[in-house]
Design a protein around this motif. Structure first.
Motif, PDB file in Angstrom:
ATOM      1  N   PRO A 163      92.996  17.890  48.493  1.00 28.99           N
ATOM      2  CA  PRO A 163      94.169  18.349  47.215  1.00 28.99           C
ATOM      3  C   PRO A 163      92.911  18.120  45.976  1.00 28.99           C
ATOM      4  O   PRO A 163      92.866  18.873  45.011  1.00 28.99           O
ATOM      5  CB  PRO A 163      95.057  17.653  46.999  1.00 28.99           C
ATOM      6  N   GLU A 164      91.604  16.980  46.380  1.00 32.03           N
ATOM      7  CA  GLU A 164      91.119  16.286  45.161  1.00 32.03           C
ATOM      8  C   GLU A 164      89.780  17.908  45.428  1.00 32.03           C
ATOM      9  O   GLU A 164      89.174  18.223  44.485  1.00 32.03           O
ATOM     10  CB  GLU A 164      90.285  15.735  45.730  1.00 32.03           C
ATOM     11  N   HIS A 165      89.813  18.741  46.239  1.00 32.74           N
ATOM     12  CA  HIS A 165      88.950  19.959  46.275  1.00 32.74           C
ATOM     13  C   HIS A 165      89.315  21.095  46.396  1.00 32.74           C
ATOM     14  O   HIS A 165      88.845  22.254  46.023  1.00 32.74           O
ATOM     15  CB  HIS A 165      87.897  19.918  47.353  1.00 32.74           C
ATOM     16  N   VAL A 166      90.610  21.512  45.652  1.00 31.05           N
ATOM     17  CA  VAL A 166      91.341  22.680  45.279  1.00 31.05           C
ATOM     18  C   VAL A 166      90.957  23.512  43.962  1.00 31.05           C
ATOM     19  O   VAL A 166      90.836  24.633  44.148  1.00 31.05           O
ATOM     20  CB  VAL A 166      92.602  22.432  45.177  1.00 31.05           C
ATOM     21  N   GLU A 167      90.654  23.020  43.421  1.00 26.49           N
ATOM     22  CA  GLU A 167      90.778  23.293  41.534  1.00 26.49           C
ATOM     23  C   GLU A 167      88.994  23.223  41.979  1.00 26.49           C
ATOM     24  O   GLU A 167      88.619  24.579  41.615  1.00 26.49           O
ATOM     25  CB  GLU A 167      90.326  22.190  40.564  1.00 26.49           C
ATOM     26  N   LYS A 168      87.706  22.932  42.272  1.00 21.61           N
ATOM     27  CA  LYS A 168      86.983  23.116  42.735  1.00 21.61           C
ATOM     28  C   LYS A 168      86.676  24.843  43.801  1.00 21.61           C
ATOM     29  O   LYS A 168      85.669  25.752  43.398  1.00 21.61           O
ATOM     30  CB  LYS A 168      85.933  22.387  43.322  1.00 21.61           C
ATOM     31  N   LEU A 169      87.238  24.765  44.793  1.00 26.68           N
ATOM     32  CA  LEU A 169      87.222  25.638  45.073  1.00 26.68           C
ATOM     33  C   LEU A 169      87.979  27.093  44.593  1.00 26.68           C
ATOM     34  O   LEU A 169      87.385  27.579  45.051  1.00 26.68           O
ATOM     35  CB  LEU A 169      88.545  26.026  46.687  1.00 26.68           C
ATOM     36  N   CYS A 170      89.027  26.771  44.250  1.00 24.82           N
ATOM     37  CA  CYS A 170      89.165  28.577  43.651  1.00 24.82           C
ATOM     38  C   CYS A 170      88.432  28.227  42.481  1.00 24.82           C
ATOM     39  O   CYS A 170      88.736  29.558  42.005  1.00 24.82           O
ATOM     40  CB  CYS A 170      90.790  27.609  43.340  1.00 24.82           C
ATOM     41  N   LYS A 171      87.645  27.501  41.435  1.00 19.76           N
ATOM     42  CA  LYS A 171      86.825  28.427  40.581  1.00 19.76           C
ATOM     43  C   LYS A 171      85.819  28.749  41.108  1.00 19.76           C
ATOM     44  O   LYS A 171      85.336  30.066  40.779  1.00 19.76           O
ATOM     45  CB  LYS A 171      86.012  26.592  39.863  1.00 19.76           C
ATOM     46  N   GLU A 172      85.144  28.441  42.016  1.00 22.34           N
ATOM     47  CA  GLU A 172      83.809  29.109  43.048  1.00 22.34           C
ATOM     48  C   GLU A 172      84.154  29.790  43.315  1.00 22.34           C
ATOM     49  O   GLU A 172      84.000  31.510  43.766  1.00 22.34           O
ATOM     50  CB  GLU A 172      82.856  28.071  43.817  1.00 22.34           C
ATOM     51  N   LEU A 173      85.798  29.819  44.636  1.00 25.26           N
ATOM     52  CA  LEU A 173      85.919  30.949  45.570  1.00 25.26           C
ATOM     53  C   LEU A 173      87.209  31.687  44.848  1.00 25.26           C
ATOM     54  O   LEU A 173      88.341  31.534  45.619  1.00 25.26           O
ATOM     55  CB  LEU A 173      86.049  30.623  46.721  1.00 25.26           C
ATOM     56  N   PRO A 174      87.679  32.535  43.240  1.00 23.31           N
ATOM     57  CA  PRO A 174      89.057  32.507  43.447  1.00 23.31           C
ATOM     58  C   PRO A 174      89.451  33.259  44.016  1.00 23.31           C
ATOM     59  O   PRO A 174      89.268  34.457  44.654  1.00 23.31           O
ATOM     60  CB  PRO A 174      88.327  33.812  42.017  1.00 23.31           C
ATOM     61  N   PRO A 175      90.508  32.801  43.957  1.00 28.05           N
ATOM     62  CA  PRO A 175      91.761  33.429  45.772  1.00 28.05           C
ATOM     63  C   PRO A 175      91.896  34.795  45.421  1.00 28.05           C
ATOM     64  O   PRO A 175      92.248  35.753  45.991  1.00 28.05           O
ATOM     65  CB  PRO A 175      92.935  32.941  45.267  1.00 28.05           C
ATOM     66  N   GLY A 176      92.048  35.705  44.195  1.00 28.36           N
ATOM     67  CA  GLY A 176      91.986  36.835  43.874  1.00 28.36           C
ATOM     68  C   GLY A 176      90.858  37.522  43.976  1.00 28.36           C
ATOM     69  O   GLY A 176      90.970  39.368  44.777  1.00 28.36           O
ATOM     70  N   ARG A 177      89.547  37.415  44.384  1.00 25.73           N
ATOM     71  CA  ARG A 177      88.620  37.565  44.039  1.00 25.73           C
ATOM     72  C   ARG A 177      88.463  38.606  46.518  1.00 25.73           C
ATOM     73  O   ARG A 177      88.220  38.997  47.050  1.00 25.73           O
ATOM     74  CB  ARG A 177      86.875  37.686  43.772  1.00 25.73           C
ATOM     75  N   TRP A 178      88.757  36.531  46.757  1.00 27.07           N
ATOM     76  CA  TRP A 178      88.585  36.506  48.248  1.00 27.07           C
ATOM     77  C   TRP A 178      89.838  36.695  49.133  1.00 27.07           C
ATOM     78  O   TRP A 178      89.791  37.060  49.874  1.00 27.07           O
ATOM     79  CB  TRP A 178      88.403  35.465  48.395  1.00 27.07           C
ATOM     80  N   GLY A 179      90.613  37.001  48.423  1.00 29.51           N
ATOM     81  CA  GLY A 179      92.228  37.361  49.083  1.00 29.51           C
ATOM     82  C   GLY A 179      92.616  36.144  50.357  1.00 29.51           C
ATOM     83  O   GLY A 179      93.295  36.818  51.254  1.00 29.51           O
ATOM     84  N   TYR A 180      92.514  35.057  49.194  1.00 42.26           N
ATOM     85  CA  TYR A 180      93.788  34.212  50.185  1.00 42.26           C
ATOM     86  C   TYR A 180      94.590  33.691  49.201  1.00 42.26           C
ATOM     87  O   TYR A 180      94.552  33.378  47.984  1.00 42.26           O
ATOM     88  CB  TYR A 180      92.511  32.746  50.438  1.00 42.26           C
ATOM     89  N   SER A 181      95.899  33.161  49.717  1.00 39.44           N
ATOM     90  CA  SER A 181      96.214  32.371  49.211  1.00 39.44           C
ATOM     91  C   SER A 181      96.817  30.707  49.946  1.00 39.44           C
ATOM     92  O   SER A 181      96.987  30.735  50.731  1.00 39.44           O
ATOM     93  CB  SER A 181      97.674  33.218  48.753  1.00 39.44           C
ATOM     94  N   PRO A 182      97.731  29.595  48.728  1.00 38.04           N
ATOM     95  CA  PRO A 182      98.424  28.925  49.412  1.00 38.04           C
ATOM     96  C   PRO A 182      99.620  28.916  50.531  1.00 38.04           C
ATOM     97  O   PRO A 182     100.086  29.869  49.776  1.00 38.04           O
ATOM     98  CB  PRO A 182      98.387  27.896  48.307  1.00 38.04           C
ATOM     99  N   ILE A 183      99.795  28.808  51.825  1.00 39.54           N
ATOM    100  CA  ILE A 183     100.745  28.905  52.212  1.00 39.54           C
ATOM    101  C   ILE A 183     101.636  27.650  52.570  1.00 39.54           C
ATOM    102  O   ILE A 183     102.752  28.411  53.564  1.00 39.54           O
ATOM    103  CB  ILE A 183     100.623  29.709  53.416  1.00 39.54           C
ATOM    104  N   GLY A 184     101.089  26.738  52.435  1.00 42.35           N
ATOM    105  CA  GLY A 184     101.785  25.619  53.155  1.00 42.35           C
ATOM    106  C   GLY A 184     101.171  24.319  52.364  1.00 42.35           C
ATOM    107  O   GLY A 184      99.965  23.819  52.646  1.00 42.35           O
TER     108      GLY A 184
END
Length: 127
Positions: free
Chosen positions: A77-98
């Motif tokens: 959880p502490e890395h999610v915000e940094k991940l989404c900022k550096e590797l935006p889900p819309g650009r990279w095609g991933y999404s949280p599923i669980g």
């Protein structure tokens, strides 16, 4: 491949989904000494699959079928915000599923109900 390389800074675990999402997530959870709860409604579906077989069957196939060749990874959880900022889900095609959970195994939740499936994917060593 590019996403996989970038995930080394953020992912605490990662597996390729080629034998069925539910089964492969179960392998990831087992190797990590934990469990995983997948959200039925968050499982990504292709429009073409939904059109061909309907939404319910498409979700079942997405969970138990194979040959997806996608990455499934966990991020604390502490890395999610940094991940989404550096590797935006819309650009990279991933999404949280669980989410990761303490209880072992991989389960699928639809609202508050745990779902059961007749199989969880391809088993290379099964009979």
């Amino acid at each position: 491949m590019a996403l996989g390389k970038c995930l080394t800074k953020y992912a605490s675990a990662c597996i390729d989904v080629s034998d069925g999402l539910l089964g492969d997530v179960g392998k990831l959870a087992h190797a990590s000494g934990c469990g995983v709860e997948l959200s039925y409604k968050e499982i990504p579906l292709s429009e073409e699959l939904v059109e061909a077989v309907g939404e319910e069957r498409a979700r079942e196939l997405a969970l138990t079928g194979g040959d997806d060749y996608e990455l499934c990874f966990t991020v604390s959880p502490e890395h999610v915000e940094k991940l989404c900022k550096e590797l935006p889900p819309g650009r990279w095609g991933y999404s949280p599923i669980g989410t990761v959970r303490a209880a072992p195994g991989a389960v699928v939740a639809n609202g508050g109900t745990l779902m059961e499936f007749s199989h969880s994917g391809y088993d290379h060593f099964g009979k």
